[in-house]
Design a protein around this motif. Structure first.
Motif: not given
Length: 285
Positions: A217-231
């Motif tokens: 869960y940690y990994k998925i959320v952090l990847l999602k946040l990183a993706h949102e930041h890049s956009r």
């Protein structure tokens, strides 16, 4: 040291659990919960002791042991007391004797994860069997057999396998029991029998399952946040930037903890898992 595989090398027993991450459309979550309950799924509550042995075949997961394994502030996340408690990881369970599918109009595979399911494996080998570093590599990387039925191993360099062992294998109970973790699989490989073997197997449904679920869960959320930041264009999109800051702050305060296990073994074992999942570097990014 040569990389050698043993042909026709049988296990005493093994089982696997598969975790398939998906996303739900936000306005469909509670509808999905309602449908599960109507379909005779039950909400898993640690206070209900009859759930300890109802869903794990010949195994039993002791709820008191689960409570002691995790830090007190982790329990509300992993074991919410109510099916209406949205901030916890709500688990709905049903004993099925049918082939399972993942088809639903409300489910989507996360765009940042490939379609491989994460695997939790328990592999019991004969008592007279030596567990080699090659065995542990094959178990961790889910290496099976080639087209000729020969054991396949995805590396031919002994030095590479040695480095892999040092980074990914927890060998506190060598030469009988090992735990090995990768981005695809968390495995217990053991020669233990009797009561100990049964206990190790049950832990894969209990404390290790929930710890892996939390780190995934940690990994998925952090990847999602990183993706949102890049956009986001930070200078032009102030509203989205503020929303992202709020999401990061809420996740950090409510869910992300450096210590989740209350036992020395749990801390050591899942420190290795956190490193494999790159939790700290993802959070830093």
């Amino acid at each position: 040291m040569d990389v050698i595989n043993n042909k026709n090398d049988l296990t005493r027993r093994s089982f696997q659990q598969f975790i398939f991450p998906f996303t739900l459309e936000g306005n469909k979550i509670e509808t999905f919960v309602k449908n599960l309950l109507e379909d005779n799924f039950v909400f898993l509550n640690l206070k209900d002791m009859k759930h300890q042995g109802g869903f794990y075949g010949d195994h039993k997961v002791l709820h008191r042991k689960l409570e002691k394994y995790f830090m007190p502030y982790i329990e509300p996340i992993l074991f919410p007391s109510s099916s209406k408690q949205k901030e916890g990881l709500r688990r709905f369970t049903k004993k099925l004797d049918i082939r399972c599918t993942f088809e639903s109009p409300y489910l989507n595979t996360p765009f940042f994860i490939d379609e491989k399911m994460y695997v939790i494996s328990y592999i019991a080998l004969p008592e007279n069997r030596n567990i080699s570093k090659n065995d542990l590599y094959r178990a961790s990387e889910l290496n099976g057999y080639d087209s000729d039925g020969e054991p396949y191993i995805g590396a031919s360099n002994p030095d590479y396998i040695e480095r892999y062992y040092q980074e990914r294998v927890y060998d506190r109970w060598a030469k009988e029991t090992y735990y090995v973790t990768s981005v695809y699989n968390f495995a217990c490989v053991t020669k233990a029998t009797g009561k100990l073997g049964q206990e190790l197997a049950s832990e894969m449904y209990g404390q290790h399952f929930y710890a892996l679920l939390l780190y995934l869960y940690y990994k998925i959320v952090l990847l999602k946040l990183a993706h949102e930041h890049s956009r986001i264009d930070v200078e032009k999109d102030q509203t989205s930037t503020e929303q992202l800051i709020f999401m990061i702050t809420e996740f950090s305060a409510k869910y992300l903890f450096t210590e989740v296990n209350s036992t020395a073994t749990g801390k050591e074992l899942f420190k290795m898992t956190g490193e494999t999942f790159r939790i700290a570097p993802l959070y830093k990014d």
